[in-house]
Design an enzyme around this catalytic site. Sequence first.
Site, PDB file in Angstrom:
ATOM      1  N   CYS B 118      39.544  20.096  15.434  1.00  0.00           N
ATOM      2  CA  CYS B 118      40.630  19.509  14.658  1.00  0.00           C
ATOM      3  C   CYS B 118      41.612  18.811  15.587  1.00  0.00           C
ATOM      4  O   CYS B 118      41.315  17.758  16.144  1.00  0.00           O
ATOM      5  CB  CYS B 118      41.296  20.606  13.822  1.00  0.00           C
ATOM      6  SG  CYS B 118      42.579  20.011  12.731  1.00  0.00           S
ATOM      7  N   SER B 119      42.777  19.398  15.812  1.00  0.00           N
ATOM      8  CA  SER B 119      43.838  18.687  16.532  1.00  0.00           C
ATOM      9  C   SER B 119      44.841  19.642  17.162  1.00  0.00           C
ATOM     10  O   SER B 119      45.963  19.249  17.433  1.00  0.00           O
ATOM     11  CB  SER B 119      44.570  17.787  15.542  1.00  0.00           C
ATOM     12  OG  SER B 119      45.037  18.574  14.458  1.00  0.00           O
TER      13      SER B 119
END
Lengths: 119, 210
Positions: B118-119
């Site tokens: 994801c991030s």
Amino acid sequence: MIAWQHRDTADMRGYHDIGGLAGGAVERGEHDYALWEKRVDALLVLLSEAGLVRVDELRRGIETLGADAYDKLSYYERWISAITRVLIEKGVIGIDELGRNMETLKARWNDPATGEAKP
Amino acid sequence: MSEDHSHSHPHADPAGPDEPAMLTDYQLMEGAVRELLVEKGILTHAAIREAVEAMDARTPAQGARVVARAWVDPAYKARLLENGTAACEELGISMGPTHLVVVENTPEVHNVIVCTLCSCYPRMLLGLPPDWYKSKPYRSRVVREPRAVLHEFGTEIADNVTVRVHDSTADMRYLVLPRRPAGTDVLDEAALAALITRDSLIGVALPRTP
């Protein structure tokens, strides 16, 4: 090494699970986040603190958008989609009132007389 | 109804980044959800504004301050490597609900951080991540061919140095502690902090040299 080589068959991965796959060059461009994007971020922070949308629930929302939407949507478009879905699932907001509010906002935005009061 | 009257009318002040000529469906969704949450008394406009401002206030300068302190204070550095979360709190920086692990670059090891799924990013120390950190090419490739990715950033790591890539999670974030550049003995903490870039704290670059 063995582990990811073993997992490297695409059908065993979620579409978000891309570590180790091939890819193109890293595009170094950056954009300043727009206010609406910062607000999506703020909503998640506050809803998470309130225990209404936890980070793992956000992740589930993003990871079940479907591969097509995941690729097409921008980062915070994925976030607001996931946040909204979790809020609807939990009955915090209703899908009908959401739709009505979106229409109202759209009309307000497009109306020069009320354009000052935009979101 | 929105409390934010700080922006001029879109027709008077044509589209800047925050003033699109047309709202997308997702911008409408954000506005509608936000107003519903306020109407229901779950959130307030003030709280949302404060959260936006708090995030805006987080910049890589905070990460740089932590690293500069570690460069000048060996005891602090030891505490930072032992427990990153607690060491940041010493400097008044909260990691919020996340745990921070600081990974030290040495003559033998160069560290890089990523979140492949994801991030996840040390946002309390660096602010929001750059777009490329969240991009598919970076997430997919940096764990497999880190030297090739670093090369694209103009960073060359010698073959006899191990490149170690750390995959972040929602609960555990990494920060790279870069090596202090040679020739900086006379610099004070503030001057050192000015050498420490965001990208050097991610590990895709090295600190500036004076």
